[in-house]
Scaffold this active site. Structure first.
Site, PDB file in Angstrom:
ATOM      1  CG  ASN A  10      54.949  53.377   4.908  1.00 13.87           C
ATOM      2  OD1 ASN A  10      55.497  54.305   4.919  1.00 13.87           O
ATOM      3  ND2 ASN A  10      53.925  53.075   4.093  1.00 13.87           N
ATOM      4  CD1 TRP A  11      57.964  53.667  11.225  1.00 17.79           C
ATOM      5  CD2 TRP A  11      59.830  54.947  11.197  1.00 17.79           C
ATOM      6  NE1 TRP A  11      58.794  53.108  11.966  1.00 17.79           N
ATOM      7  CE2 TRP A  11      60.072  53.972  12.128  1.00 17.79           C
ATOM      8  CE3 TRP A  11      60.774  55.948  11.102  1.00 17.79           C
ATOM      9  CZ2 TRP A  11      61.150  53.574  13.083  1.00 17.79           C
ATOM     10  CZ3 TRP A  11      62.258  55.470  11.848  1.00 17.79           C
ATOM     11  CH2 TRP A  11      62.225  54.674  12.893  1.00 17.79           C
ATOM     12  CE  LYS A  12      51.086  54.065   5.966  1.00 19.15           C
ATOM     13  NZ  LYS A  12      49.717  53.963   5.945  1.00 19.15           N
ATOM     14  CG  HIS A  98      51.733  53.690   0.411  1.00 21.14           C
ATOM     15  ND1 HIS A  98      50.542  54.351   0.647  1.00 21.14           N
ATOM     16  CD2 HIS A  98      52.075  52.681   1.234  1.00 21.14           C
ATOM     17  CE1 HIS A  98      50.099  53.797   1.835  1.00 21.14           C
ATOM     18  NE2 HIS A  98      50.889  52.810   2.339  1.00 21.14           N
ATOM     19  CD  GLU A 100      48.976  56.320   3.212  1.00 24.70           C
ATOM     20  OE1 GLU A 100      50.026  56.559   3.583  1.00 24.70           O
ATOM     21  OE2 GLU A 100      48.193  55.418   4.134  1.00 24.70           O
ATOM     22  CD  GLU A 170      50.399  48.797   1.880  1.00 27.98           C
ATOM     23  OE1 GLU A 170      50.919  48.405   3.224  1.00 27.98           O
ATOM     24  OE2 GLU A 170      50.747  49.724   1.456  1.00 27.98           O
ATOM     25  N   GLY A 176      45.226  51.472   7.759  1.00 29.90           N
ATOM     26  CA  GLY A 176      45.090  52.291   8.668  1.00 29.90           C
ATOM     27  C   GLY A 176      43.658  52.407   9.272  1.00 29.90           C
ATOM     28  CB  SER A 216      44.969  46.953   9.791  1.00 29.92           C
ATOM     29  OG  SER A 216      44.362  48.087   9.557  1.00 29.92           O
ATOM     30  N   GLY A 237      52.337  49.901   8.840  1.00 30.70           N
ATOM     31  CA  GLY A 237      52.324  51.138   9.105  1.00 30.70           C
ATOM     32  C   GLY A 237      52.204  51.378  10.589  1.00 30.70           C
ATOM     33  N   GLY A 238      51.022  51.785  11.097  1.00 25.07           N
ATOM     34  CA  GLY A 238      50.959  52.146  12.627  1.00 25.07           C
ATOM     35  C   GLY A 238      51.407  51.041  13.587  1.00 25.07           C
TER      36      GLY A 238
HETATM   37  P1  PGA Z   1      48.766  50.193   8.310  1.00 26.06           P
HETATM   38  O1  PGA Z   1      49.702  50.821   7.042  1.00 26.06           O
HETATM   39  O2  PGA Z   1      49.543  49.107   8.872  1.00 26.06           O
HETATM   40  O3  PGA Z   1      48.688  51.583   9.292  1.00 26.06           O
HETATM   41  O4  PGA Z   1      47.379  49.933   7.953  1.00 26.06           O
HETATM   42  C1  PGA Z   1      50.286  49.926   6.242  1.00 26.06           C
HETATM   43  C2  PGA Z   1      50.653  50.858   5.003  1.00 26.06           C
HETATM   44  O5  PGA Z   1      50.142  51.950   4.481  1.00 26.06           O
HETATM   45  O6  PGA Z   1      51.745  50.530   4.505  1.00 26.06           O
END
Ligand code: PGA
Length: 254
Positions: A10-12, A98, A100, A170, A176, A216, A237-238
């Site tokens: 997930n590159w956001k 998600h 977010e 999640e 994050g 994470s 994500g990251g």
């Molecule tokens: P993260 O993000 O790996 O940076 O914690 C995961 C996500 O929100 O899908």
């Protein structure tokens, strides 16, 4: 039942078209295209999807997804992207709900449910995100939150549709933040989610639905998390912004 693991990047709001091409070139050096034991998915920002498709040039070793989709067909909905558009680009997956989107855009379970139905009607596999905040966990509301998200988010779906879904657990406090749920806590939440699916949609749907952990995930913790019986992959994500760490997470699922 054996479920094929699924690892999604997930590159956001990261990675424009140029960066994505560089990433894919680097990923190709790290991974063999032949490996079918793990489903690998890249979820770029909308504007980057065509560049990813061009670079893949018909190679199906990587699935491509979008980060969101409209619950409408078309028309005067400024800023929205339809399932028809995602189909035209060749997207096979879409992330919906998600945290977010829930947090910054006020998305509710009922609204997300409409998006899930739209995606399914278009033949696109939803990756449905659920998870509790730290305050909810500390208040002992984990199971209530998760079961409400499963029941309301998947309301009206058939057991077959639910069996074909990906649900990403999640915990919001782990996204994050560098804080990962322990493998035992993550497994307990996944087992609970699967039990809610079983109660609501039956044993076959529960055995088939793939449950990803997200929050994470990194090369150092991926193997332990994914070796849990109810964890079928990861939404990353990251650590998915660098080809070498994303490749290491994919290899951890083998
Ligand atoms: P993260 O993000 O790996 O940076 O914690 C995961 C996500 O929100 O899908």
């Amino acid at each position: 039942m054996s479920r094929t693991p699924i690892i999604a990047a997930n590159w956001k709001m990261n990675m424009g078209p140029k960066e994505a091409k560089d990433f894919l070139a680097a990923l190709k050096n790290e991974l063999s295209c032949e490996c079918k034991a793990v489903d690998k998915v890249i979820v770029p920002p909308f504007v980057t999807i065509p560049a990813v498709m061009d670079t893949l040039n018909g190679c199906t070793c990587l699935g491509v997804g979008a980060q969101d989709v409209s619950d409408r067909d078309n028309g005067a909905f400024t800023g929205e992207i339809s399932t028809t558009m995602l189909n035209e680009l060749g997207c096979k997956y879409v992330v919906v709900g998600h945290s977010e989107r829930r947090q910054y855009h006020g998305e509710t379970n009922a609204y997300i449910n409409r998006k899930i139905k739209k995606a399914l009607a278009a033949g696109i596999t939803p990756i449905y995100c659920i998870g509790e905040t730290l305050a909810q966990r500390e208040a002992g509301e984990l199971e209530t939150v998760l079961s409400t998200q499963v029941v309301e988010g998947l309301e009206g779906l058939t057991p077959e549709q639910v069996g074909g879904l990906v649900i990403a657990y999640e915990p919001v406090w782990a996204i994050g933040t560098g804080k990962t749920a322990s493998a035992a806590d993550a497994q307990a939440a996944h087992a609970f989610i699967r039990s809610v699916v079983e109660k609501t949609f039956g044993a076959e749907a529960a055995a088939a639905v793939r449950l990803q952990y997200g929050g994470s995930v990194k090369p150092a913790n991926a193997k332990e998390l994914m070796s849990q019986p109810d964890i079928d992959g990861a939404l990353v994500g990251g650590a998915a912004l660098k080809a070498d760490s994303f490749a290491a997470i994919i290899k951890a699922a083998l």
